[in-house]
Motif scaffolding. Structure first.
Motif, PDB file in Angstrom:
ATOM      1  N   LEU A  32       0.832  -1.212   0.000  1.00 22.49           N
ATOM      2  CA  LEU A  32       0.000   0.000   0.000  1.00 22.49           C
ATOM      3  C   LEU A  32       0.863   1.256   0.000  1.00 22.49           C
ATOM      4  N   LYS A  33       1.931   1.219   0.798  1.00 20.59           N
ATOM      5  CA  LYS A  33       2.781   2.400   0.916  1.00 20.59           C
ATOM      6  C   LYS A  33       3.516   2.698  -0.393  1.00 20.59           C
ATOM      7  N   GLU A  34       3.907   1.640  -1.109  1.00 20.56           N
ATOM      8  CA  GLU A  34       4.685   1.815  -2.334  1.00 20.56           C
ATOM      9  C   GLU A  34       3.826   1.719  -3.589  1.00 20.56           C
ATOM     10  N   SER A  35       2.494   1.604  -3.406  1.00 20.38           N
ATOM     11  CA  SER A  35       1.554   1.491  -4.540  1.00 20.38           C
ATOM     12  C   SER A  35       1.934   0.327  -5.458  1.00 20.38           C
ATOM     13  N   ARG A  36       2.210  -0.810  -4.849  1.00 21.36           N
ATOM     14  CA  ARG A  36       2.566  -2.007  -5.603  1.00 21.36           C
ATOM     15  C   ARG A  36       1.496  -3.083  -5.443  1.00 21.36           C
ATOM     16  N   LEU A  37       0.243  -2.677  -5.427  1.00 24.05           N
ATOM     17  CA  LEU A  37      -0.860  -3.624  -5.268  1.00 24.05           C
ATOM     18  C   LEU A  37      -1.064  -4.412  -6.555  1.00 24.05           C
ATOM     19  N   THR A  38      -1.419  -5.671  -6.398  1.00 27.36           N
ATOM     20  CA  THR A  38      -1.699  -6.521  -7.551  1.00 27.36           C
ATOM     21  C   THR A  38      -3.208  -6.660  -7.740  1.00 27.36           C
ATOM     22  N   HIS A 149      -9.430  -1.075 -12.539  1.00 28.69           N
ATOM     23  CA  HIS A 149     -10.167  -0.634 -11.349  1.00 28.69           C
ATOM     24  C   HIS A 149     -10.720  -1.793 -10.528  1.00 28.69           C
ATOM     25  N   VAL A 150     -10.296  -3.020 -10.796  1.00 27.16           N
ATOM     26  CA  VAL A 150     -10.859  -4.199 -10.118  1.00 27.16           C
ATOM     27  C   VAL A 150      -9.763  -4.948  -9.368  1.00 27.16           C
ATOM     28  N   MET A 151     -10.115  -5.407  -8.175  1.00 26.73           N
ATOM     29  CA  MET A 151      -9.223  -6.259  -7.375  1.00 26.73           C
ATOM     30  C   MET A 151     -10.016  -7.475  -6.900  1.00 26.73           C
ATOM     31  N   ILE A 167      -4.327 -20.518  -8.935  1.00 25.18           N
ATOM     32  CA  ILE A 167      -3.298 -20.140  -7.965  1.00 25.18           C
ATOM     33  C   ILE A 167      -2.183 -19.332  -8.639  1.00 25.18           C
ATOM     34  N   SER A 168      -1.820 -19.712  -9.862  1.00 24.12           N
ATOM     35  CA  SER A 168      -0.716 -19.038 -10.546  1.00 24.12           C
ATOM     36  C   SER A 168      -1.059 -17.603 -10.942  1.00 24.12           C
ATOM     37  N   ARG A 169      -2.326 -17.245 -10.926  1.00 24.72           N
ATOM     38  CA  ARG A 169      -2.733 -15.895 -11.293  1.00 24.72           C
ATOM     39  C   ARG A 169      -2.901 -14.983 -10.078  1.00 24.72           C
TER      40      ARG A 169
END
Length: 597
Positions: A32-38, A149-151, A167-169
């Motif tokens: 979250l801090k580094e904006s590295r969300l997948t 825009h989707v998680m 799982i691999s995704r």
């Protein structure tokens, strides 16, 4: 105001409230801090460890009006509404009740639309392993390349049931069981806030029973408070959970050590009169002996201090038993615990288990049994030698052209007829033992006894081998995997137990002929042998025998000692009338043919 369950009241609303998952919390906060969300996360782990709570906190953190931030503020409109579940762009789906392809297609069709209420759409799919194969296939492409825009956050307690393509995704996070120390610390905090007084021993006991699930611990605390009020003691927790206090098990263990079956049965009856269940008692007794074993083998281990409330109280009883005795008792208790699942009389099985342990021979008795086994082996060698001599005599007789006389003769095939007799081969009166007036039907019954003895003879010396001990150790995992493959085969297989092993063949003894016949069917046998080979790490087959036959074989029953006898004339070429009469008495008129010259 209506009461709200403690696990709901104290459900984590910030990452810092998540107990025992520091490795996951730190990774998510750094992302979250580094904006590295997948775009896709997979949260897996035991029940009650914070998977769904962490998913909702992550959904709030990415949509917080003050963020994205490493912690949601829980004060803005977005955080409050996500907590209440009233934001349409944050969807929490239970895959156990929405497991079909239509529900997933609906998600696939809607993800393309931008969020209307918050910054990012979040789909939380709980118990995702319950989705059907078609539903997983429908999810694949969307999960791999969703809109920006989707998680997706997938949560499951059984990740091994998910396809590898899913799982691999995802970015996978494995939640671990919460340690006892962390659970106790959280429970103390909750009790302080709720103004509940709980004894330290009771707190540790609740944490121990929850087996690493924080939600289970809070639910149990809630139930205990309802039972005892704002003051909770250790005795009240034991009474409410239906468990048995350690001091009662200590009395039972002392009776078992003293081989006092009467005292042990009285203690069991007392437990049943107190409303305890037999399956719960035998489970707790296994844990009790496990604790004793841990104290004996690793007295200063962290595992011991985490699990055992008062290790000093186990000191005396741990000295009374040897390691081998504890291993044997746990094996017996575990066997009967499995049997209880298929029995309508669990208390009887509990009593039988205790009586079997009390009746087991001591170490000195085991030495005596070893000496008796050695003596039986010597006697068996003598039997084999005598049989070999008789076979040589028979061969010489056949080579001489048979037995003939001037008036009548017996054919060589009939003169070589042999029969089995029960008795000591070294007895001088064996001919008298072999020819009583009632000896006619004995020939018909001798054949199956001989066959059973020969079949089991090679297994009698395989009881103490290292390979067979590995089979005993891994028998429960074998049963478990057979149950996973096909539960009906497991229902038949539990009736048998491994009793010996010779080379690559395990011998299973069955109490029921029907259970034995069913497991011997080719389809069932193939599955069982496949599982055994996988668990033991090498190719294994199995043979089966009835339990009664195996017990008779072990006890050195005289039914297993056979002797091959023949009629042999004193003088070549001469047959006396009494020999013919004796042959008819032994074998019956149908088995003896008299030929005229």
């Amino acid at each position: 105001m209506a009461h709200i369950a403690l696990y709901r009241t104290w459900r984590p609303q910030r990452f810092q409230d998540v107990v025992g998952q520091k490795h996951i919390v730190q990774t998510l906060q750094n992302s979250l801090k580094e904006s590295r969300l997948t775009h896709a996360y997979l949260f897996s782990g035991p029940r009650g460890t914070g998977k769904t709570s962490a998913a909702k906190i992550l959904a709030k953190a990415v949509n917080c009006e003050q963020g994205p931030a490493i912690e949601p503020c829980n004060e803005c409109s977005s955080c409050i509404r996500i907590t209440n579940g009233s934001v349409m762009d944050v969807v929490e789906l239970d895959a156990a009740s929405n497991r079909g392809v239509e529900e997933i297609r609906d998600i696939r069709d809607k993800v393309k639309y931008a969020p209307t209420e918050v910054r990012q759409k979040v789909y939380i799919i709980d118990e995702v392993h319950m989705l059907t194969t078609e539903a997983f296939n429908a999810l694949l492409k969307t999960l791999e390349e969703p809109p920006a825009h989707v998680m997706f956050i997938l949560a499951t307690t059984e990740p091994h049931k998910l396809p590898a393509t899913i799982i691999s995704r995802c970015q996978r996070f494995d939640f671990r069981r919460v340690s006892l120390e962390e659970q106790v610390e959280r429970l103390e905090y909750v009790c302080t806030q709720e103004k509940i007084t709980v004894d330290p021993e009771a707190m540790q006991y609740i944490a121990r029973l929850s087996e690493g699930g924080m939600r289970d611990a809070l639910s149990m605390l809630d139930q205990v408070v309802s039972y005892s009020g704002d003051r909770v003691s250790y005795a009240e927790v034991v009474a409410m959970t239906g468990d048995v206090a350690a001091d009662q098990f200590k009395k039972l263990a002392e009776a078992m050590k003293a081989k006092d079956i009467g005292q042990a049965l009285e203690l069991i009856d007392g437990l049943m009169q107190d409303g305890k269940s037999a399956d719960k008692c035998i489970e707790s007794l296994i844990h009790y002996f496990r604790d004793i074993l841990m104290i004996k083998m690793v007295p200063n281990s962290q595992v011991v201090t985490d699990r055992i409330l008062d290790a000093a109280a186990f000191a005396d009883i741990s000295l009374a038993f040897s390691r081998q005795e504890i291993f044997a008792m746990i094996d017996v208790l575990n066997h009967y615990q499995v049997e209880m699942k298929y029995s309508g009389q669990p208390q009887t099985l509990f009593e039988v288990a205790i009586m079997k342990i009390c009746s087991a021979p001591s170490e000195g008795g085991q030495e005596i049994n070893a000496q008796l086994s050695s003596a039986n082996s010597n006697e068996l060698a003598q039997v084999k030698l005598k049989l070999s001599q008789l076979e040589q005599q028979l061969q010489r007789l056949l080579q001489s052209g048979g037995v003939q006389s001037s008036g009548s003769s017996m054919s060589a095939s009939q003169s070589s007829h042999t029969y089995a007799v029960q008795g000591d081969v070294s007895s001088p009166s064996i001919a008298q033992q072999a020819a009583p007036a009632s000896a006619k039907p004995s020939a018909a019954t001798a054949a199956p006894i001989k066959k059973s003895s020969v079949a089991m003879d090679r297994f009698l010396q395989g009881i103490e081998t290292a390979n067979f001990k590995q089979v005993l150790i891994k028998w429960n995992p074998i049963l478990s995997q057979v149950k996973d493959r096909k539960i009906t085969i497991h229902a038949w297989l539990v009736n048998g137990e491994p009793v010996s092993m010779h080379e690559d063949t395990v011998l299973l003894a069955f109490k029921s002929a029907m259970h034995r016949d069913t497991t011997e069917k080719p389809v069932n046998k193939q599955i069982i042998e496949q599982v055994m080979s996988e668990v033991l790490g090498h190719s294994v087959r199995f043979s089966s025998v009835m339990r009664k036959d195996w017990d008779d074989a072990q006890m050195g029953s005289t039914a297993q000692q056979e002797e091959m006898l023949q009629l042999e004339p004193e003088e070549p070429g001469v047959i006396k009338e009494e020999w013919i009469n004796e042959a008819i008495q032994m074998f019956g008129e149908d088995m003896v043919k008299i030929k005229e010259d």
